[in-house]
Design a protein around this motif. Structure first.
Motif, mmCIF file in Angstrom:
data_model
loop_
_atom_site.group_PDB
_atom_site.id
_atom_site.type_symbol
_atom_site.label_atom_id
_atom_site.label_comp_id
_atom_site.label_asym_id
_atom_site.label_seq_id
_atom_site.Cartn_x
_atom_site.Cartn_y
_atom_site.Cartn_z
ATOM 1 N N PHE A 254 0.851 -1.185 0.000
ATOM 2 C CA PHE A 254 0.000 0.000 0.000
ATOM 3 C C PHE A 254 0.886 1.235 0.000
ATOM 4 C CE2 PHE A 254 -1.998 -3.474 2.305
ATOM 5 C CZ PHE A 254 -3.209 -3.593 1.655
ATOM 6 N N ASP A 255 0.611 2.120 -0.936
ATOM 7 C CA ASP A 255 1.319 3.388 -0.967
ATOM 8 C C ASP A 255 0.492 4.365 -0.146
ATOM 9 O OD1 ASP A 255 3.426 5.016 -3.020
ATOM 10 O OD2 ASP A 255 1.908 6.170 -1.958
ATOM 11 N N ARG A 256 1.109 4.965 0.848
ATOM 12 C CA ARG A 256 0.330 5.763 1.784
ATOM 13 C C ARG A 256 -0.099 7.094 1.196
ATOM 14 N NH1 ARG A 256 3.366 6.677 6.886
ATOM 15 N NH2 ARG A 256 1.341 7.438 7.601
ATOM 16 N N SER A 257 0.694 7.663 0.317
ATOM 17 C CA SER A 257 0.309 8.987 -0.179
ATOM 18 C C SER A 257 -0.710 8.891 -1.304
ATOM 19 C CB SER A 257 1.548 9.751 -0.643
ATOM 20 O OG SER A 257 2.261 8.966 -1.571
ATOM 21 N N THR A 258 -0.523 7.947 -2.200
ATOM 22 C CA THR A 258 -1.464 7.836 -3.312
ATOM 23 C C THR A 258 -2.639 6.926 -2.988
ATOM 24 O OG1 THR A 258 -0.304 5.946 -4.240
ATOM 25 C CG2 THR A 258 0.412 8.120 -4.977
ATOM 26 N N ARG A 259 -2.522 6.219 -1.878
ATOM 27 C CA ARG A 259 -3.547 5.253 -1.477
ATOM 28 C C ARG A 259 -3.701 4.128 -2.513
ATOM 29 N NH1 ARG A 259 -6.460 5.856 3.482
ATOM 30 N NH2 ARG A 259 -5.478 7.638 4.449
ATOM 31 N N ARG A 260 -2.695 3.964 -3.333
ATOM 32 C CA ARG A 260 -2.749 2.864 -4.291
ATOM 33 C C ARG A 260 -2.284 1.589 -3.617
ATOM 34 N NH1 ARG A 260 -1.264 5.690 -9.345
ATOM 35 N NH2 ARG A 260 0.894 5.556 -8.668
ATOM 36 N N ASP A 261 -2.840 0.492 -4.086
ATOM 37 C CA ASP A 261 -2.410 -0.784 -3.523
ATOM 38 C C ASP A 261 -2.169 -1.764 -4.652
ATOM 39 O OD1 ASP A 261 -5.502 -0.724 -3.611
ATOM 40 O OD2 ASP A 261 -5.005 -2.854 -3.508
ATOM 41 N N VAL A 262 -1.392 -2.775 -4.356
ATOM 42 C CA VAL A 262 -1.123 -3.776 -5.377
ATOM 43 C C VAL A 262 -1.012 -5.139 -4.707
ATOM 44 C CG1 VAL A 262 1.398 -3.502 -5.327
ATOM 45 C CG2 VAL A 262 0.303 -4.324 -7.398
ATOM 46 N N THR A 263 -1.469 -6.146 -5.432
ATOM 47 C CA THR A 263 -1.331 -7.522 -4.969
ATOM 48 C C THR A 263 -0.303 -8.202 -5.852
ATOM 49 O OG1 THR A 263 -3.675 -7.543 -4.415
ATOM 50 C CG2 THR A 263 -2.573 -9.678 -4.517
ATOM 51 N N LEU A 264 0.717 -8.750 -5.245
ATOM 52 C CA LEU A 264 1.745 -9.445 -6.010
ATOM 53 C C LEU A 264 1.827 -10.884 -5.525
ATOM 54 C CD1 LEU A 264 4.430 -6.619 -5.948
ATOM 55 C CD2 LEU A 264 2.907 -7.192 -7.851
ATOM 56 N N GLU A 265 2.438 -11.697 -6.343
ATOM 57 C CA GLU A 265 2.507 -13.112 -6.005
ATOM 58 C C GLU A 265 3.958 -13.575 -5.980
ATOM 59 O OE1 GLU A 265 0.584 -15.688 -8.793
ATOM 60 O OE2 GLU A 265 0.765 -17.456 -7.503
ATOM 61 N N ALA A 266 4.284 -14.333 -4.955
ATOM 62 C CA ALA A 266 5.598 -14.963 -4.907
ATOM 63 C C ALA A 266 5.439 -16.362 -5.483
ATOM 64 C CB ALA A 266 6.095 -15.030 -3.465
ATOM 65 N N SER A 267 5.877 -16.528 -6.714
ATOM 66 C CA SER A 267 5.713 -17.852 -7.306
ATOM 67 C C SER A 267 6.902 -18.192 -8.180
ATOM 68 C CB SER A 267 4.424 -17.920 -8.132
ATOM 69 O OG SER A 267 4.639 -17.395 -9.417
ATOM 70 N N ARG A 268 7.095 -19.481 -8.315
ATOM 71 C CA ARG A 268 8.204 -19.976 -9.130
ATOM 72 C C ARG A 268 8.002 -19.647 -10.607
ATOM 73 N NH1 ARG A 268 12.952 -22.152 -6.890
ATOM 74 N NH2 ARG A 268 12.443 -22.765 -4.774
ATOM 75 N N GLU A 269 6.733 -19.533 -10.988
ATOM 76 C CA GLU A 269 6.439 -19.323 -12.411
ATOM 77 C C GLU A 269 7.045 -18.014 -12.926
ATOM 78 O OE1 GLU A 269 2.490 -20.591 -11.344
ATOM 79 O OE2 GLU A 269 4.058 -22.012 -10.841
ATOM 80 N N SER A 270 7.006 -17.006 -12.083
ATOM 81 C CA SER A 270 7.509 -15.719 -12.561
ATOM 82 C C SER A 270 8.929 -15.476 -12.066
ATOM 83 C CB SER A 270 6.591 -14.599 -12.072
ATOM 84 O OG SER A 270 6.517 -14.640 -10.673
ATOM 85 N N SER A 271 9.626 -16.578 -11.753
ATOM 86 C CA SER A 271 10.934 -16.374 -11.139
ATOM 87 C C SER A 271 12.063 -16.408 -12.169
ATOM 88 C CB SER A 271 11.166 -17.423 -10.048
ATOM 89 O OG SER A 271 11.113 -18.710 -10.593
ATOM 90 N N LYS A 272 11.838 -15.777 -13.300
ATOM 91 C CA LYS A 272 12.946 -15.606 -14.239
ATOM 92 C C LYS A 272 13.673 -14.333 -13.848
ATOM 93 C CE LYS A 272 10.231 -17.685 -17.871
ATOM 94 N NZ LYS A 272 8.968 -17.450 -17.149
ATOM 95 N N PRO A 273 14.973 -14.310 -14.116
ATOM 96 C CA PRO A 273 15.734 -13.131 -13.711
ATOM 97 C C PRO A 273 15.124 -11.839 -14.247
ATOM 98 C CG PRO A 273 17.198 -14.854 -14.478
ATOM 99 C CD PRO A 273 15.816 -15.339 -14.716
ATOM 100 N N ARG A 274 14.918 -10.922 -13.374
ATOM 101 C CA ARG A 274 14.394 -9.585 -13.681
ATOM 102 C C ARG A 274 13.018 -9.591 -14.314
ATOM 103 N NH1 ARG A 274 19.350 -9.569 -15.476
ATOM 104 N NH2 ARG A 274 18.851 -9.170 -17.656
ATOM 105 N N ALA A 275 12.296 -10.700 -14.163
ATOM 106 C CA ALA A 275 10.927 -10.731 -14.683
ATOM 107 C C ALA A 275 10.061 -9.795 -13.856
ATOM 108 C CB ALA A 275 10.387 -12.158 -14.610
#
Lengths: 243, 448
Positions: free
Chosen positions: B370-391
């Motif tokens: 959560f960004d406190r000033s913009t009140r924006r939020d994001v959901t991210l996932e820790a997964s092996r699928e997206s674990s390519k370098p700098r993906a």
């Protein structure tokens, strides 16, 4: 069984959000490790429910959605509360946070039931109109306890859950007195190990309803009495026999 | 500055993943705590097997300009062993509940690690030289011949050797906690620290192991009256006399140690009145606070309960200044989460270095920022699928009623066995460490 889960959760959602959702929330089931949750993967079919309360489930299943559904959800939560609290006995050192939260939830539900029992103003001690405890567990009881519903709830004084939680902690309270083994919380429920004098502060011996299998120690019978209120005598039997 | 990703902000990209890929996860390998040190160069994890693994950030290499300081294993040691309390017939788990670094004061690093009962102070030091050429001893340390025959003085010399990282236990703080320790926090005086269990908080001096001061005790004389437990505690980052502790009833108490030796009476009491419209049987369980963290500035604190994160201004006790919903879609699923015990999960939360963003975990290996000033939020996932370098990490979305859109995941297909309870944010940079069961994911902002 599956129907019941569906039914309960729908009504609960309706009650909370004033919206009707089509998704039954009980499909959420962590026993299913895959990403796709099995339609039949109803929480009620999980092994945790196989705790000897099948009779109750069947009864609910046959019912239609109605004003009792709220009470049914409450009954379900209550049942779970009791079985979870009971499982705390099995652990040497259960999470105190979890136990306290469960006990408070139990208290809350009992208070609410008691308040509803007050509805007919003349009978503050009457059994609640909804979710009446039924005597179907009676056959498992020692003959000494008839488990009359009315008296069961009349004895649900404000202290009953406290006593439950207190009994829960007998070993600990005892050790608190000696200030030695404070950790023994919940560890051992065999109250016969302790002098009844140690336990005397926890409950009045007058509450002892003379059940045979229990030692003359008061807390055990308080616990017994409290659970009797909730028609969960099978649980208490299990707990006490195991210990 | 540090946004949470998406929009004009930077984006998060995968950097590293640690731990086995194996589907069968050994219980002992499950990560139970993650903590950066003050500089962010070291990252410590503790696991259920009682081990502590410390990762060190490599110096940026000119050959590989894109690899910005990867974290590699620096030291691994067994911090706690399973124990058996014979007096109480009780097994004491080796699981590391918390790790806290001490501010660095010399070449060595120090950290505190704790299981349910015992806190240990560890020294992690490097050795790349050894003394050689002793008069009296040979290389193996055995006495050399007759000492009376030594006639000349010989000074040992330091010879270079392969770098060795040693972890040695320096202090063991035991026998002060009857219940399970849930928090340790090093005080800003750098001399004392507090440790909290379910019912008590103790204050220790880092040098003294045989004595601690009980500063909070909420154990009722009669345990039957117990309705509340301490769930977390932390020292104020700047004022060494101030600390807070949170409770299972959703409240936070701020105490001033100058007021009394035993802080039975709080100085401030933070509590948000319950919204009657959302009251349910689970109200108390979900309001139980699982973590409390002061902002780096010391002006705010953040609390995590089951469904939300709240930011409190220390000057305002009656309600939080900010409330962020972590996974509000679970509110209608509480009955099932109660049934399967997930409702008792203890999610932690953390601030970024500038206190402008916060992060906390969720289920299905999702974590939220959560960004406190913009009140924006994001959901991210820790997964092996997206674990390519700098993906780049793709923001995830959970479908909350209505028709499920493409790329959305429905609440019912969330995996509640995959939960992110522990996360850590580098104190100065946008580098985060996310513990997902037995894997440690490290993400960082994308370099443009």
């Amino acid at each position: 069984m599956g129907q019941m889960g569906f039914f309960i959760n729908q009504t609960s959602m309706r009650r909370r959000n004033n919206t009707i959702q089509t998704d039954p929330m009980c499909r959420l089931d962590t026993d299913t490790t895959g990403k796709e949750v099995d339609q039949k993967g109803d929480v009620l079919s999980s092994s945790r429910y196989m705790l000897g309360r099948g009779v109750k489930r069947k009864r609910s299943e046959s019912e239609e959605a109605g004003p009792e559904s709220c009470a049914q959800e409450r009954q379900l939560i209550l049942d779970l509360c009791l079985s979870k609290l009971q499982s705390c006995y099995a652990q040497a050192e259960p999470s105190l946070r979890r136990s306290v939260l469960l006990a408070n939830t139990l208290r809350h539900i009992q208070d609410q039931m008691r308040r509803e029992g007050v509805d007919p103003p003349a009978a503050p001690a009457a059994s609640p109109p909804r979710a009446p405890p039924t005597p179907r567990h009676a056959p498992q009881l020692p003959p000494a306890d008839p488990s009359p519903e009315g008296t069961a709830f009349s004895s649900t004084s404000s202290s009953s859950v406290d006593s439950l939680f207190g009994s829960f902690e007998i070993p600990n309270s005892t050790s608190y007195l000696t200030d030695l083994a404070l950790d023994d919380i919940f560890e051992d429920i065999d109250t016969s190990m302790y002098d009844s004098s140690d336990c005397s502060g926890l409950a009045s011996p007058a509450l002892d309803d003379g059940l045979k299998p229990f030692p003359a120690c008061a807390p055990a019978s308080t616990l017994q009495l409290c659970l009797t209120d909730l028609s969960e005598l099978d649980h208490i039997m299990e707990v006490l026999v195991r210990s | 500055m540090a946004g949470v990703g998406g929009g004009n902000d930077f984006q998060w990209c995968f950097s590293q993943v640690k731990g086995a890929i194996d589907e069968d996860v050994a219980e002992a390998d499950i990560i139970s705590t993650v903590e950066f040190n003050y500089s962010g160069d070291l990252l410590a994890t503790g696991d259920k097997g009682g081990r502590v693994v410390i990762f060190q950030r490599e110096q940026e290499s000119k050959n590989r300009p894109h690899s910005r300081g990867e974290y590699n294993v620096y030291s691994t040691f067994q911090s706690h062993e399973p124990e058996f309390d014979y007096l109480k017939s009780l097994e004491i788990e080796e699981k590391i509940n918390k790790i806290r670094w001490l501010p660095q004061q010399n070449a060595a690093h120090f950290l505190l690690s704790t299981n349910d009962k015992t806190i240990k102070l560890w020294k992690i030091s490097e050795r790349d030289k050894r003394a050689e050429g002793y008069n009296l001893k040979d290389e193996e340390g055995r006495l050399r011949g007759d000492p009376f025959r030594i006639t000349s003085l010989r000074v040992p010399v330091l010879m270079p050797m392969d770098l060795m990282v040693e972890a040695s236990p320096r202090r063991i703080f035991a026998n002060a906690h009857t219940y399970h320790i849930n928090s340790i926090s090093v005080n800003s005086d750098h001399e004392t620290y507090l440790s909290a269990d379910d019912l008590r908080i103790n204050l220790w001096h880092l040098e003294i192991t045989d004595r601690s001061f009980n500063i909070v005790d909420i154990k009722p004389a009669n345990m039957e009256e117990l309705t509340e437990v301490i769930t977390a505690a932390e020292c104020h980052p700047h004022q060494c006399n101030v600390f807070v502790y949170s409770s299972s009833k959703g409240t936070i108490r701020l105490c001033d140690m100058r007021a009394a030796a035993l802080c039975d009476r709080h100085t401030k009491f933070f509590e948000e009145p319950e919204d009657p419209s959302s009251r349910s049987f689970f109200s108390e369980i979900i309001s139980s606070i699982s973590d409390v963290k002061f902002s780096h500035s010391g002006r705010y604190m953040m609390t995590r309960d089951y469904l939300s994160v709240k930011v409190w201004d220390l000057n305002m006790e009656n309600r939080p200044v900010e409330t962020y919903q972590v996974h509000e879609y679970l509110r209608s699923k509480l009955c099932s989460l109660y049934e399967n015990d997930c409702i008792f999960d203890k999610f932690e939360c953390c601030w970024n270095g500038s206190d402008s963003a916060i992060m906390t975990g969720s289920y299905n290996n999702f974590f939220r920022m959560f960004d406190r000033s913009t009140r924006r939020d994001v959901t991210l996932e820790a997964s092996r699928e997206s674990s390519k370098p700098r993906a780049l990490l793709k923001p995830r979305k959970v479908c909350t009623g209505g028709k499920r859109k493409k790329d959305e995941i429905s609440v019912d297909s969330l995996d509640f066995n995959k939960k992110i309870l522990h996360t850590a944010w580098h104190p100065k940079e946008n580098v985060i460490a996310v513990a997902a069961t037995n894997n440690l994911y490290i993400f960082q902002d994308k370099i443009n």
